[in-house]
Write a protein that holds these residues in place. Sequence first.
Motif, short mmCIF file in Angstrom:
data_model
loop_
_atom_site.label_atom_id
_atom_site.label_comp_id
_atom_site.label_asym_id
_atom_site.label_seq_id
_atom_site.Cartn_x
_atom_site.Cartn_y
_atom_site.Cartn_z
N TRP A 356 -13.44 -0.36 30.73
CA TRP A 356 -13.36 -1.65 30.03
C TRP A 356 -13.28 -1.40 28.53
O TRP A 356 -14.22 -0.94 27.91
N TRP A 357 -12.12 -1.68 27.96
CA TRP A 357 -11.94 -1.58 26.51
C TRP A 357 -11.69 -2.96 25.96
O TRP A 357 -10.75 -3.65 26.38
N SER A 358 -12.52 -3.38 25.02
CA SER A 358 -12.35 -4.69 24.41
C SER A 358 -11.15 -4.69 23.47
O SER A 358 -10.65 -3.64 23.07
N ALA A 359 -10.70 -5.89 23.12
CA ALA A 359 -9.57 -6.03 22.19
C ALA A 359 -9.95 -5.51 20.81
O ALA A 359 -11.13 -5.44 20.44
N THR A 360 -8.95 -5.16 20.04
CA THR A 360 -9.16 -4.71 18.66
C THR A 360 -8.42 -5.66 17.72
O THR A 360 -7.34 -6.17 18.05
N GLU A 361 -9.01 -5.89 16.55
CA GLU A 361 -8.40 -6.72 15.52
C GLU A 361 -8.45 -6.01 14.18
O GLU A 361 -9.48 -5.44 13.81
N ALA A 362 -7.35 -6.05 13.45
CA ALA A 362 -7.30 -5.52 12.09
C ALA A 362 -6.90 -6.66 11.16
O ALA A 362 -6.16 -7.57 11.56
N PRO A 363 -7.36 -6.64 9.92
CA PRO A 363 -7.04 -7.74 8.99
C PRO A 363 -5.54 -7.89 8.78
O PRO A 363 -4.84 -6.92 8.48
N ALA A 364 -5.04 -9.12 8.92
CA ALA A 364 -3.62 -9.38 8.71
C ALA A 364 -3.30 -9.58 7.23
O ALA A 364 -2.12 -9.62 6.86
N ALA A 365 -4.32 -9.70 6.40
CA ALA A 365 -4.09 -9.89 4.97
C ALA A 365 -4.38 -8.61 4.18
O ALA A 365 -4.57 -8.66 2.96
N ALA A 366 -4.40 -7.48 4.85
CA ALA A 366 -4.72 -6.21 4.18
C ALA A 366 -3.58 -5.78 3.26
O ALA A 366 -2.41 -6.08 3.51
N PRO A 367 -3.91 -5.06 2.18
CA PRO A 367 -2.86 -4.55 1.28
C PRO A 367 -1.82 -3.69 1.99
O PRO A 367 -0.68 -3.62 1.55
N LEU A 368 -2.21 -3.05 3.10
CA LEU A 368 -1.26 -2.21 3.82
C LEU A 368 -0.05 -3.03 4.29
O LEU A 368 1.07 -2.52 4.32
N LEU A 369 -0.26 -4.30 4.64
CA LEU A 369 0.87 -5.11 5.08
C LEU A 369 1.85 -5.38 3.93
O LEU A 369 3.05 -5.52 4.16
N ASP A 370 1.33 -5.45 2.72
CA ASP A 370 2.23 -5.58 1.57
C ASP A 370 3.08 -4.32 1.41
O ASP A 370 4.26 -4.39 1.06
N VAL A 371 2.47 -3.17 1.67
CA VAL A 371 3.21 -1.90 1.62
C VAL A 371 4.32 -1.91 2.67
O VAL A 371 5.46 -1.50 2.40
N LEU A 372 3.99 -2.36 3.88
CA LEU A 372 5.00 -2.43 4.93
C LEU A 372 6.15 -3.33 4.52
O LEU A 372 7.33 -3.00 4.72
N GLN A 373 5.81 -4.48 3.94
CA GLN A 373 6.86 -5.42 3.52
C GLN A 373 7.75 -4.82 2.43
O GLN A 373 8.97 -4.95 2.47
N GLN A 374 7.14 -4.15 1.48
CA GLN A 374 7.92 -3.54 0.40
C GLN A 374 8.84 -2.44 0.93
O GLN A 374 9.99 -2.31 0.50
N ALA A 375 8.33 -1.66 1.88
CA ALA A 375 9.14 -0.57 2.43
C ALA A 375 10.31 -1.13 3.24
O ALA A 375 11.43 -0.61 3.17
N ILE A 376 10.06 -2.18 4.02
CA ILE A 376 11.14 -2.82 4.76
C ILE A 376 12.14 -3.45 3.80
O ILE A 376 13.36 -3.32 3.95
N GLY A 377 11.63 -4.14 2.78
CA GLY A 377 12.49 -4.82 1.83
C GLY A 377 13.42 -3.88 1.08
O GLY A 377 14.52 -4.27 0.69
N ALA A 378 12.98 -2.64 0.88
CA ALA A 378 13.83 -1.67 0.19
C ALA A 378 15.06 -1.31 1.01
O ALA A 378 16.09 -0.91 0.45
N GLU A 379 14.97 -1.45 2.33
CA GLU A 379 16.08 -1.11 3.22
C GLU A 379 16.77 -2.34 3.80
O GLU A 379 17.96 -2.30 4.13
N ASP A 380 16.02 -3.41 3.95
CA ASP A 380 16.54 -4.65 4.52
C ASP A 380 15.97 -5.79 3.67
O ASP A 380 14.91 -6.33 3.97
N PRO A 381 16.67 -6.15 2.59
CA PRO A 381 16.12 -7.11 1.62
C PRO A 381 15.69 -8.44 2.21
O PRO A 381 14.79 -9.10 1.68
N ASP A 382 16.31 -8.87 3.30
CA ASP A 382 15.94 -10.14 3.91
C ASP A 382 14.94 -9.97 5.06
O ASP A 382 14.56 -10.95 5.70
N GLY A 383 14.54 -8.73 5.34
CA GLY A 383 13.61 -8.49 6.43
C GLY A 383 12.22 -9.01 6.11
O GLY A 383 11.75 -8.92 4.97
N VAL A 384 11.55 -9.55 7.11
CA VAL A 384 10.23 -10.14 6.93
C VAL A 384 9.26 -9.49 7.91
O VAL A 384 9.51 -9.47 9.12
N VAL A 385 8.16 -8.96 7.42
CA VAL A 385 7.12 -8.38 8.26
C VAL A 385 6.22 -9.51 8.77
O VAL A 385 5.67 -10.29 7.97
#
Length: 450
Positions: A356-385
């Motif tokens: 039995w493994w319970s669900a896991t949650e990570a913050p959706a407002a973490a700075p890491l998600l901004d990094v993901l968005q910037q990295a995607i945006g550099a390759e796909d300017p209209d891409g949205v994370v």
Amino acid sequence: MTTLLEDEAVRFVRELIRIDSVNTGDPETIGDGETRAARLVQEWLAEAGIAGEFIEPAPGRGSFVARIPGSDPAAGALLVHAHLDVVPAVADDWTHPPFGAEIHEGYLYGRGAVDMKDFAGTLVAVARHYAREWMVPRRDLVLAFLADEESGGLWGADWLVRHRPDLLAGVTEAVSEVGGFAVPLDAEPAAGSSSDADAATARRAYLVATTEKGAAGATLVARGRAGHGSRPTGDTAVVRLARAVAAIGAHRFPVVRTPALQGFLDAFGRARGLSFTDATLEDDLATLGFVSTLIGASTRNTVTPTVLRGGSKVNVIPAEASALLDIRLLPGQDAALRRELADLVGDDAEVVEGRWWSATEAPAAAPLLDVLQQAIGAEDPDGVVVPYLLPASTDNKHFARLGIAGYGFVPLRVEKDFDVFAQFHAADERVPVDALHFCARVTERILRTA
């Protein structure tokens, strides 16, 4: 013209696919594929001067962990992990050999092409790129290439957390599967609109798993009086089990709007003009095409009967019958699901819990998600994370025990009708070669700037 980083990523992915590292879940039938793959990763990184530790807690169950120091010692380390084992593949079901790593019409075919030797090979290529270019990431990077994810991680991530947490010292976040793949964000264009304009304005959403469902197993056990098949009692163990299984199969657990689900609904609602109210949720999700099944499975707890066991002879009424249950639960739903399951089966069967493994949650407002968005945006300017809730589970569930927030993000830009999630565990598992090039470029930027 591709870069050395991109070329190496594809080459390493292909060489890893050619290693048969099938994890059957049965120690008697598992070979040394995981160890051979881990040793090959170790060799590739050693060529670039990157040392690490090879771990083999049981014969053939090898993993490899390396740390690349960052420029900011005060920043928490980032764990980036990929599993080296794969699920079985029946060659007759495939168009191309499952361990041939052949490329046809722009697609790389092979078991592990998306689950997840694509990311393992990419991580090796990125690490070698840093060493070659004398590049230093901002954070310490812990690269983990792991055994046994496909059977729960007992000899891989779970073993590492229990016996070698020192290798994960200072880690605060993790990146791995399942996410990062592109899906269509905007609605299909109206009939008669310009195809050129449609192509220019179509946007992609790159899903990031900020939450994973818990994964659990249980056995339903029904009991009754044994006897001769010619003298049925009417309420036998098999009949009682059948009633309990039917009750579970007919039941729909209630929708739970977790933050990850709501984040997805908000983003797609804005893009497509959908409300996703309680009354329209099912119909609105159905308009999302292949994405609907992925998100639909994340809206509620599920309990699925998968294996039935009863008597062994046609004229003998067995004293006991059982059914295995696959349980996927949302965050904070453990107690509620246990109560609801017990109410469903009533007196017909006993619920015996397994792993039995319970669900896991990570913050959706973490700075890491901004990094993901910037990295995607550099390759796909209209891409949205866009955050979403993964209806399955990964090795992140083990690392969560150390307080590590896990995210699923393996960036793959694909055509709008290519369902990456459908490739997992499927025959003819494949990935576009240009998506691997994209993955290498975006992953390099993420790990350097996170």
